[in-house]
Structures are given as C-alpha cells and as structure tokens.
Design an enzyme around this catalytic site. Sequence first.
Site, mmCIF file in Angstrom:
data_model
loop_
_atom_site.group_PDB
_atom_site.id
_atom_site.type_symbol
_atom_site.label_atom_id
_atom_site.label_comp_id
_atom_site.label_asym_id
_atom_site.label_seq_id
_atom_site.Cartn_x
_atom_site.Cartn_y
_atom_site.Cartn_z
ATOM 1 N N CYS A 1 -8.713 10.565 -6.092
ATOM 2 C CA CYS A 1 -7.082 11.970 -6.465
ATOM 3 C C CYS A 1 -6.763 12.267 -7.769
ATOM 4 C CB CYS A 1 -5.960 10.921 -5.909
ATOM 5 S SG CYS A 1 -6.571 10.206 -4.252
ATOM 6 N N HIS B 1 1.056 13.286 -8.859
ATOM 7 C CA HIS B 1 -0.598 13.313 -7.711
ATOM 8 C C HIS B 1 0.422 12.745 -6.457
ATOM 9 C CE1 HIS B 1 -3.301 12.095 -4.597
ATOM 10 N NE2 HIS B 1 -3.279 10.957 -4.409
ATOM 11 N N ASN C 1 -1.363 12.001 1.885
ATOM 12 C CA ASN C 1 -2.209 11.734 1.196
ATOM 13 C C ASN C 1 -3.487 13.013 0.905
ATOM 14 O OD1 ASN C 1 -3.876 11.899 -1.174
ATOM 15 N ND2 ASN C 1 -3.982 8.923 -1.352
HETATM 16 N N1 ACO Z 1 2.441 -0.441 10.446
HETATM 17 C C1 ACO Z 1 2.705 -1.312 10.532
HETATM 18 N N2 ACO Z 1 2.702 -2.697 9.697
HETATM 19 C C2 ACO Z 1 1.563 -2.467 8.414
HETATM 20 C C3 ACO Z 1 1.035 -1.134 8.368
HETATM 21 C C4 ACO Z 1 1.412 0.155 8.875
HETATM 22 N N3 ACO Z 1 0.525 1.336 8.756
HETATM 23 N N4 ACO Z 1 -0.035 -1.224 7.073
HETATM 24 C C5 ACO Z 1 0.195 -2.287 7.206
HETATM 25 N N5 ACO Z 1 1.110 -3.574 7.480
HETATM 26 C C6 ACO Z 1 1.491 -4.398 7.705
HETATM 27 C C7 ACO Z 1 0.351 -5.468 6.730
HETATM 28 O O1 ACO Z 1 -0.260 -5.917 7.880
HETATM 29 C C8 ACO Z 1 0.558 -6.285 6.011
HETATM 30 O O2 ACO Z 1 1.472 -7.141 6.973
HETATM 31 P P1 ACO Z 1 1.704 -9.067 6.698
HETATM 32 O O3 ACO Z 1 3.007 -8.601 5.100
HETATM 33 O O4 ACO Z 1 1.796 -9.725 7.781
HETATM 34 O O5 ACO Z 1 0.443 -9.159 6.570
HETATM 35 C C9 ACO Z 1 2.197 -5.468 5.462
HETATM 36 O O6 ACO Z 1 1.997 -4.207 6.440
HETATM 37 C C10 ACO Z 1 1.602 -5.216 3.891
HETATM 38 O O7 ACO Z 1 3.207 -4.655 3.384
HETATM 39 P P2 ACO Z 1 3.529 -4.813 2.054
HETATM 40 O O8 ACO Z 1 3.223 -5.779 1.535
HETATM 41 O O9 ACO Z 1 4.687 -4.769 1.489
HETATM 42 O O10 ACO Z 1 3.092 -2.664 1.604
HETATM 43 P P3 ACO Z 1 3.087 -2.170 0.715
HETATM 44 O O11 ACO Z 1 4.290 -2.409 0.358
HETATM 45 O O12 ACO Z 1 1.350 -2.393 -0.327
HETATM 46 O O13 ACO Z 1 3.175 -0.224 1.420
HETATM 47 C C11 ACO Z 1 0.815 0.794 1.182
HETATM 48 C C12 ACO Z 1 1.509 -0.743 1.861
HETATM 49 C C13 ACO Z 1 2.143 2.039 1.642
HETATM 50 C C14 ACO Z 1 -0.338 0.683 0.979
HETATM 51 C C15 ACO Z 1 1.083 0.048 -0.832
HETATM 52 O O14 ACO Z 1 0.813 -0.532 -1.050
HETATM 53 C C16 ACO Z 1 0.067 1.765 -1.133
HETATM 54 O O15 ACO Z 1 1.055 3.164 -1.054
HETATM 55 N N6 ACO Z 1 -0.520 1.827 -1.904
HETATM 56 C C17 ACO Z 1 -0.584 2.353 -2.348
HETATM 57 C C18 ACO Z 1 -2.155 3.718 -2.193
HETATM 58 C C19 ACO Z 1 -2.670 4.788 -1.963
HETATM 59 O O16 ACO Z 1 -1.847 4.834 -3.034
HETATM 60 N N7 ACO Z 1 -3.669 5.013 -2.015
HETATM 61 C C20 ACO Z 1 -4.382 6.361 -2.368
HETATM 62 C C21 ACO Z 1 -4.852 6.547 -3.628
HETATM 63 S S1 ACO Z 1 -5.786 7.509 -3.794
HETATM 64 C C22 ACO Z 1 -7.051 7.996 -4.013
HETATM 65 O O17 ACO Z 1 -8.219 8.049 -5.063
HETATM 66 C C23 ACO Z 1 -7.687 7.958 -2.517
#
Ligand code: ACO
Length: 335
Positions: A113, A253, A283
């Site tokens: 990204c 981003h 994203n």
């Molecule tokens: N719907 C419902 N529940 C979900 C979903 C969903 N779509 N996805 C995950 N969960 C659950 C998981 O199973 C987990 O459940 P558990 O606690 O029972 O195991 C829980 O939600 C996870 O919750 P959190 O850890 O509180 O989630 P978080 O607040 O960390 O948010 C997220 C997750 C949105 C992915 C966040 O970590 C994030 O945005 N990270 C950065 C990702 C990013 O920017 N990626 C792109 C990089 S750029 C590139 O080069 C591609």
Amino acid sequence: MRPTGILGIGYAVPERRLTNADLEKMVDTSDEWITSRTGIKERRIAAPGEATSDWAVRAGAKALAHAGVSPEEIDLVIVATATGDYVVPSTASIVQHRLGIQSAAAYDLGAGCSGFVYALDQAWHAVRSGGYNKALVIGADLISRIVNWQDRSTCVLFGDGAGAVVVGETEPGYGVLATYLGSDGSGAPFLCVPAGGSRRPATAETVQAGEHFLRMVGNEVFKFAVRIMEEATLEVLRRAGLATDDIDLFVPHQANIRIIDAAAKRLGVSDERIVVNVQRYGNTSAASIPIALGEALEEGRLRPGHLVVCVGFGAGLTWGAAALRWSAAPAGGAA
Ligand code: ACO
C-alpha cells in the site's frame, strides 16, 4: 535539480459496490462490526475478467488529459501494484502499450500500500535530475483477486481501484519538496500471500490450502501503522523544513478510519485538513492515496500552492511520505 511535481491526476474505480449488508450474506460479520472497527461502509469490486491494467489504463488516461500531456511526451511509466495482471510481464509494459506511450522505460514497483508514494519518489528523482522528462505514476490494485472471500478478517477491508499522476517540471517553489521511504522486513509475515512465488510455487496443494490468498496479522499491522504514520509525517516535514501546522491537506493511506484518526490526533492535524474516503472504497492498496488526491481536487479542497502531505504504509512492512507544494491545475479532468 529542476523543480518537479504533479502536473495532472486521474482515478478510476469499478462501478460495482459491495456493501457491508452484502458481506453480511457472505461471511459471519455485521455492518456494526465493520463500521466500528474500520469505518468502511462499501467498496468497489472489478467485474469478472477485468485485470489491474484495465483500471490503471483508465486512471492513466485521465491523468494525461488533466495534465494536458500527450502519450508521446511520457518517457517513464511506473505502476505500483501488488496485483499485477501476470507474474510476467510487468503491468507497466501493458499499460505503456495500451496508452500509446512510445519509447518509455516501464516497470512495476512492489511496496504494498506504500507503492504509490514509493513510485512518486522514484519519478520525482528521475525527472528532477534530468534523466527523464515526464513520468506517468500509477497506483493500481485489484486486491479482491487475492482476498479469501470466506475469511471475514480480511475480505471486509479491501476494494479495487486505480489512481494516476503525471510527474514533470513545475514552476520554482512548487512540486515535491521532500520524500521519506522506509522498510522493515521483519514484519514481512504480517501481510503475506504465502504461495505462488518462488518460495512456494503454486500447486494443487497450495491452492487447496488457500495459500494464494492474502494473510494478515491485523493487530500487528494496526500498531505499526499508527506509529509509522506519525513518524513518517514528522520526518518528511523535517526534510522539507516545515511543521505540522503548515499542512493544508493531509492525505493518509485509507486502510482504517481508526488508524487515520489515531495518527492525526498524535500529529495534531485537525479534521478539516484530512482527506478520508475509506468509508466508500475500503483499502484500495496502492490506489488509495491517488484516489483520495483526485477526489480532493474535484471537491475543490486542493489548490495550487497548498502544502500536501501524503503518507502510506503497507506490506513489507513499508512506509512512505511525500510533502508537496501542489502544482496541478485546480479543476477538471481529474475523474
Ligand atoms: N466481522 C466480525 N468479527 C470479526 C471480523 C468481521 N469482519 N473480523 C474479525 N472478527 C473477529 C475476530 O474473529 C476476533 O474475534 P475473537 O476475539 O473472538 O477471536 C475479533 O473480531 C478481533 O477483534 P479485534 O482484535 O478487536 O479487532 P481489531 O480491533 O484489531 O480490528 C482490524 C481488526 C480491523 C483488521 C484491525 O486490526 C486493522 O485495521 N488492522 C490493520 C489492517 C490494515 O491496515 N491492513 C492493510 C495493510 S496495507 C497493505 O499493504 C495490504
């Protein structure tokens, strides 16, 4: 060194919208979870049979038109992408040919990204040194093609699109003022497509195991992103001899509204100076910053003389920031 900056911009996104309500029917998720954790409401998805170059060509043609630059004038094409049409050849060569660009160097750039900011940096150095005259820089990704649509932890986050800029000589005092790029490969496992490369060539077994899909350790990327957005912004401003108060438009981003909010708060950048469109596109990887820039231009938020700071992070892990004194025309042709 000659002053060098953005002469024109364009972006292109698929028509098909995939909403959170649509995703609720596909995986165990909810609009409430996606909205509260990411800010995303919908994303665009390319049609079956389309490839990244199809959207890169559309964005590139718009950027050329906005800049008033003909294909014959372009001597460098860089396509930042993680989802090229093929492993071989480069998507940049396909785009170069389809846009009728002759006699240009063309290559793909892989920095996840952060790719658009990386490519802008490369084009800036190439043109300001006199080695090249005009570059077409494109960030384009169809992340929908490498997402596992059964994995709710990743499939809700991404969308498809492309954004492009023409980089060339500007009036003195305008254009790119400074850039700052970096990489920390110790974070490589946090965003990875395990199979399909030379480490694990595609086999029936890798496909069966879903190893050709994007895997992400979301919370590690999140922590890294918040920290690096602040650090990279401060470093690029230091290199430009400027401060956060000087920023007219902050273009981060677009991965997650919580990352953008946290970084902006740490930096003390007020809401009206931040471009946010993650709610409509998700994203879009390397396309996210040029799409945001293009929309800001259309909305009249971006004018010649404005100080713009773009900052991205991504797979690698990588990061990149650019500070620009905006030099492209204020209206028309951006989309
Ligand atoms: N719907 C419902 N529940 C979900 C979903 C969903 N779509 N996805 C995950 N969960 C659950 C998981 O199973 C987990 O459940 P558990 O606690 O029972 O195991 C829980 O939600 C996870 O919750 P959190 O850890 O509180 O989630 P978080 O607040 O960390 O948010 C997220 C997750 C949105 C992915 C966040 O970590 C994030 O945005 N990270 C950065 C990702 C990013 O920017 N990626 C792109 C990089 S750029 C590139 O080069 C591609």
